[in-house]
Design an enzyme around this catalytic site. Structure first.
Site, PDB file in Angstrom:
ATOM      1  N   ASP A 216      42.606  35.230  39.715  1.00 46.04           N
ATOM      2  CA  ASP A 216      42.299  36.614  39.350  1.00 46.04           C
ATOM      3  C   ASP A 216      42.325  37.524  40.583  1.00 46.04           C
ATOM      4  O   ASP A 216      41.777  37.167  41.632  1.00 46.04           O
ATOM      5  CB  ASP A 216      40.894  36.618  38.720  1.00 46.04           C
ATOM      6  N   GLU A 278      47.582  36.426  40.017  1.00 52.24           N
ATOM      7  CA  GLU A 278      47.534  37.717  39.334  1.00 52.24           C
ATOM      8  C   GLU A 278      47.453  38.756  40.441  1.00 52.24           C
ATOM      9  O   GLU A 278      46.395  39.016  41.000  1.00 52.24           O
ATOM     10  CB  GLU A 278      46.311  37.848  38.424  1.00 52.24           C
TER      11      GLU A 278
END
Ligand code: GLC
Length: 554
Positions: A216, A278
């Site tokens: 993330d 990401e």
């Protein structure tokens, strides 16, 4: 504990061309009827992924969390939130997935913890200058009373990126940085203790047998040392802008050292465990740095997701993406939807070139549902013919649109509050998905309960209305994934073919792909055999507007 073993495949292959299906645990399947999806619900429905033809699953966070950002605020990195089950349920899920031949990637959230993490509580208690505070980014405020934030950075979710704490003596004290919600304090990655902790967290899940991690906000961990101010509010701290100087909070060169370190941890394990970034980083060449041979394996291709629905825009982004990843020897990835963006069946129904809205609600201009689905199907068939690895988001195989009439009072994305209701946020793509047209909660769970209200039109999209129905979106995906596998398109090479201006055409192995972006129908090449199509051909056997076909040509 004996770790769950992954399915056997030839070395060096599985992730290079894998089709990876994103499960958003809150909204996939609810086993106990509380309206919140859970891990046993997922396990019971893994057969669906096999039937569809996916190779792997990526699970969004299921860790203990106050859910200030739907679980991307982690309070304990080594457990399961009771909302979703127990650790034993995770082990059962992993074992079942492996038994079915599916790999499992879990979400790792290293940029920030939850403010409910014991480290943050310790930081508050220990006070300024303590080692506990040094795990986060605490600073004194500006101004005579320190009541102005240390700098003017903005939160991605709206509002300022700093919150002032109350010190143990009850007085207003230091400020902490949160690039996202105030419940998500940024960790200090200059601190070796933070680095050691995350190596250990990786090992915790690797020991259980996971096949990798989706990382993330991979572009956010390291901040420019001076926390220099940033005066480009029109290109906020999302890292999405390509013009001008690079923001001091995103895509700093220092992040790469962290991923090289993690790569070594992963490479110490048997099998092929992967890291997926990401990283909202542009241009493609900067993104490619994340997937150099000793760093991550893949990075999401958001430039592709954002590209306009036109032949020149799609040609440009595909060419650039392939060239950038080829240069570092990594596979390209493709993605059209996820839990952060407007579902592509709705996004593509907006006028071509409309910037991606951050949520749509009652009273907003509504996309054209028919055009949206038609283009979404054409886009999907184009994407699934490209070499590399593709990511699917749960429900897109049903052609699900965004829920664009969600009552505002049901919204849970912190963006809605933090922008003072200027942005509706991401709830519309997170609505629990429909499995059965005539069941409570459309088969999401055994009761009517659903943490976000489902729209009535869910019945027509339900899996049981589409399964076995020729021409349904679900059957279109299944056929595409079967052909993609049989014809080894993921492992292929793309060659562009001459085509009229509003048409894109390329060859990948035995398959010729053609997408018609223009209004005029396009005849098939002489002697072409139709393998698959995103929609019916016209009465004269030509490819109509917004349709992709896969052909075998002589
Ligand atoms: C990522 C996630 C998003 C989350 C944010 C903060 O962008 O995909 O859902 O809100 O990080 O963790």
């Amino acid at each position: 504990m004996s770790p769950s073993a992954p399915p056997a495949t030839a070395p060096g292959t599985w992730w290079q061309d894998a089709v990876i299906y994103q499960i958003y645990p809150r909204s996939f399947a609810d086993s106990d009827g509380d309206g919140m999806g859970d891990l046993p619900g997922i396990t019971a429905r893994l057969d669906h992924l096999v039937e569809l033809g996916a190779d792997a699953v990526w699970l969004s966070p299921f860790y203990p969390s106050p859910q200030a950002d739907a679980g991307y605020d982690v309070a304990d990195y080594r457990d399961v939130d009771p909302l979703f089950g127990r650790l034993a349920d995770f082990d059962a899920l992993l074992a079942r997935a492996h038994e079915l031949g599916l790999r499992v990637i879990v979400d790792l959230v290293p940029n920030h913890s939850s403010s409910a993490h014991p480290w943050f509580a310790a930081a508050l208690a220990a006070g300024p200058g303590s080692p506990e505070r040094a795990r986060y980014v605490f600073r004194d405020g500006r101004g005579p009373d320190g009541d102005e934030p240390p700098n003017g950075w903005r939160s991605v979710f709206g509002g300022g990126a700093w919150t002032r704490v109350t010190e143990a003596d009850g007085r207003p004290g230091q400020w902490y940085l949160h690039l996202f919600d105030a419940g998500q304090p940024d960790l200090n990655w200059d601190n070796p203790e933070v680095r050691a902790e995350f190596r250990d967290i990786l090992r915790f899940w690797l020991d259980r047998g996971v096949d990798g991690f989706r990382v993330d906000v991979a572009h956010g961990l390291v901040k420019q040392a001076d926390l220099a101010d940033w005066h480009y509010p029109e290109e906020p701290v999302s890292g999405e802008g390509t013009e001008g100087p690079r923001p001091p909070m995103w895509d700093q060169d220092g992040v790469h050292e962290i991923y090289r370190d993690w790569r070594q941890v992963l490479d110490g394990y048997p099998g092929e465990r992967i890291l997926v970034a990401e990283a909202w980083v542009q241009p493609a060449e900067r993104l490619a740095a994340y997937v150099r041979p000793d760093e991550m394996h893949q990075a999401f291709n958001f430039e592709y997701l954002e590209a306009a629905w036109s032949a020149p825009a799609q040609y440009a982004v595909i060419t650039r993406s392939l060239a950038a990843t080829d240069a570092v020897g990594a596979p390209t990835t493709w993605v059209l939807s996820n839990h952060d963006v407007l579902r592509h069946a709705s996004r593509l129904g907006l006028p071509v070139g409309t910037p991606r809205p951050r949520g749509i609600g009652i009273g907003d201009p509504q996309p054209d549902a028919v055009i949206g689905l038609r283009r979404a199907r054409a886009a999907t068939l184009l994407m699934l013919a490209l070499p590399g690895s593709a990511y699917l988001y749960q429900g897109e195989e049903l052609g699900l649109p965004e829920h664009m009439t969600l009552p505002d009072e049901s919204r849970q994305d912190p963006t809605w509050q933090r922008t003072g209701h200027a942005e509706r946020g991401r709830d519309g793509c997170r609505v629990p998905i429909p499995w059965q047209a005539d069941a409570p909660s459309y088969g999401f769970g055994p009761t009517d309960a659903s943490w976000l209200p489902q729209p009535e039109l869910w019945a027509e999209y339900a899996l049981d209305r589409q399964r076995g129905v020729p021409g349904s979106t679900y059957e279109m995906y299944r056929t595409a994934l079967r052909l993609r596998r049989d014809l080894r398109l993921g492992a292929g090479t793309l060659f562009w073919l001459e085509s009229p201006d509003e048409v894109l055409s390329f060859r990948n192995g035995e398959v010729t792909v053609l997408t018609n972006f223009g209004e005029a129908p396009v005849p098939l090449p002489d002697g072409a055999e139709l393998l698959h199509a995103s929609g019916p051909l016209d009465g004269d056997g030509r490819v109509p507007t917004d349709v992709t076909v896969w052909l075998r040509t002589p």
